[in-house]
Design a protein around this motif. Structure first.
Motif, PDB file in Angstrom:
ATOM      1  N   UNK A   1      40.206  35.421  29.256  1.00  0.00           N
ATOM      2  CA  UNK A   1      40.576  36.013  30.306  1.00  0.00           C
ATOM      3  C   UNK A   1      40.624  37.232  31.042  1.00  0.00           C
ATOM      4  N   UNK A   2      40.684  38.343  29.475  1.00  0.00           N
ATOM      5  CA  UNK A   2      41.183  39.689  28.930  1.00  0.00           C
ATOM      6  C   UNK A   2      39.238  39.944  29.498  1.00  0.00           C
ATOM      7  N   UNK A   3      38.677  39.111  29.237  1.00  0.00           N
ATOM      8  CA  UNK A   3      37.261  39.643  28.735  1.00  0.00           C
ATOM      9  C   UNK A   3      36.111  39.013  30.189  1.00  0.00           C
ATOM     10  N   UNK A   4      37.053  38.337  31.540  1.00  0.00           N
ATOM     11  CA  UNK A   4      36.485  38.147  32.483  1.00  0.00           C
ATOM     12  C   UNK A   4      37.333  38.951  33.586  1.00  0.00           C
ATOM     13  N   UNK A   5      38.354  38.914  32.832  1.00  0.00           N
ATOM     14  CA  UNK A   5      38.855  40.654  34.260  1.00  0.00           C
ATOM     15  C   UNK A   5      38.046  41.870  34.107  1.00  0.00           C
ATOM     16  N   UNK A   6      37.767  42.285  32.250  1.00  0.00           N
ATOM     17  CA  UNK A   6      36.765  43.276  32.540  1.00  0.00           C
ATOM     18  C   UNK A   6      35.162  43.271  33.121  1.00  0.00           C
ATOM     19  N   UNK A   7      34.962  42.057  33.083  1.00  0.00           N
ATOM     20  CA  UNK A   7      33.299  41.451  33.761  1.00  0.00           C
ATOM     21  C   UNK A   7      33.387  41.939  34.797  1.00  0.00           C
ATOM     22  N   UNK A   8      34.417  40.442  35.542  1.00  0.00           N
ATOM     23  CA  UNK A   8      34.150  40.253  37.327  1.00  0.00           C
ATOM     24  C   UNK A   8      35.501  41.061  37.966  1.00  0.00           C
ATOM     25  N   UNK A   9      36.166  41.441  37.654  1.00  0.00           N
ATOM     26  CA  UNK A   9      37.432  42.343  38.460  1.00  0.00           C
ATOM     27  C   UNK A   9      38.341  40.907  38.562  1.00  0.00           C
ATOM     28  N   UNK A  10      39.779  41.336  39.223  1.00  0.00           N
ATOM     29  CA  UNK A  10      40.630  40.366  38.789  1.00  0.00           C
ATOM     30  C   UNK A  10      40.495  39.705  39.912  1.00  0.00           C
ATOM     31  N   UNK A  11      39.976  39.987  41.070  1.00  0.00           N
ATOM     32  CA  UNK A  11      40.283  39.088  42.271  1.00  0.00           C
ATOM     33  C   UNK A  11      39.351  37.646  41.885  1.00  0.00           C
ATOM     34  N   UNK A  12      38.499  38.386  41.193  1.00  0.00           N
ATOM     35  CA  UNK A  12      37.464  37.465  41.213  1.00  0.00           C
ATOM     36  C   UNK A  12      37.418  35.905  40.185  1.00  0.00           C
ATOM     37  N   UNK A  13      39.226  36.220  38.813  1.00  0.00           N
ATOM     38  CA  UNK A  13      38.782  35.047  38.280  1.00  0.00           C
ATOM     39  C   UNK A  13      39.374  34.532  38.856  1.00  0.00           C
ATOM     40  N   UNK A  14      39.047  32.772  38.395  1.00  0.00           N
ATOM     41  CA  UNK A  14      39.330  31.431  38.537  1.00  0.00           C
ATOM     42  C   UNK A  14      40.191  30.769  37.337  1.00  0.00           C
ATOM     43  N   UNK A  15      41.122  30.051  37.596  1.00  0.00           N
ATOM     44  CA  UNK A  15      41.031  29.232  35.943  1.00  0.00           C
ATOM     45  C   UNK A  15      40.219  28.311  36.002  1.00  0.00           C
ATOM     46  N   UNK A  16      39.243  27.605  36.217  1.00  0.00           N
ATOM     47  CA  UNK A  16      38.168  27.044  36.458  1.00  0.00           C
ATOM     48  C   UNK A  16      37.004  28.149  35.380  1.00  0.00           C
ATOM     49  N   UNK A  17      36.957  29.438  35.388  1.00  0.00           N
ATOM     50  CA  UNK A  17      36.152  30.219  34.926  1.00  0.00           C
ATOM     51  C   UNK A  17      36.824  30.714  33.447  1.00  0.00           C
TER      52      UNK A  17
END
Length: 203
Positions: free
Chosen positions: A32-48
């Motif tokens: 989740x931290x990696x996804x937030x760093x890559x895409x930003x908080x608002x873009x992260x989904x549970x599917x991702x």
């Protein structure tokens, strides 16, 4: 003082998880931290997150309950570390330094925290069941600032002055300065240092 979590129902000091459960939790959180760093908080989904961690979506929901729960868990871990630093860590942020030095260090550390975790703080505040000004961690920051003001010898309504100082460290306010106005973190830190030094100069 004791550590106060962001996420309700997840108090620090609960019995430790089994080692395999703790490893799985950390793997999910790191993904989740990696996804937030890559895409930003608002873009992260549970599917991702399920895809990145290579687990079923049900596993993610069982662990965090919802997307808001995930964001609040991420922020709780960061908040716990921040609290450990100013309550138990080395000086000047932790105990052992003069109150003015600790107050300066607290503001500087909070600015760095918002620079790194401010978007999570914003997302968590949107889903918090409490007024963001009355959230337990915010109350703890206020108590800490008030304690340092009292230790410095300030007796002119330290409770209210602590509220005023805390408002300058509000994550939403600082994010707006950083993002909308392009204010450098170093400039925010210098402003905080000037503010508290002037406030306590006659104490």
């Amino acid at each position: 003082m004791s550590l106060i979590p962001i996420r309700p129902g997840s108090p620090f000091g609960t019995p430790p998880e089994r080692s395999d459960a703790a490893r799985n939790r950390e793997r999910l959180l790191q993904a989740a931290r990696d996804l937030v760093a890559e895409h930003g908080v608002d873009a992260v989904t549970m599917d991702m997150l399920a895809c990145r961690a290579d687990v079923g979506k049900g596993t993610v929901f069982r662990r965090f309950g919802s997307r808001a729960g995930l964001m609040m868990t991420l922020l709780s871990d960061a908040e716990a570390e921040f609290q450990r630093e100013f309550i138990f860590g080395p000086p000047p942020l932790g105990p052992g330094a003069p109150p003015l030095e600790r107050l300066i260090a607290f503001g500087e550390a909070r600015i760095k925290y918002v620079e790194e975790y401010g978007e999570l703080a914003r997302a968590a505040a949107e889903h918090s069941p409490q007024n963001r000004h009355d959230a337990p961690p915010v109350v703890l920051w206020h108590r800490h600032i008030e304690m340092l003001l009292r230790e410095a010898g300030l007796d002119r309504d330290p409770w209210l002055l602590a509220l005023s100082l805390g408002a300058t460290l509000d994550p939403e306010r600082m994010l707006h300065s950083l993002r909308a106005h392009g204010v450098a973190p170093e400039r925010l830190a210098a402003s905080w240092r000037e503010l508290v030094t002037r406030l306590l100069k006659d104490c």
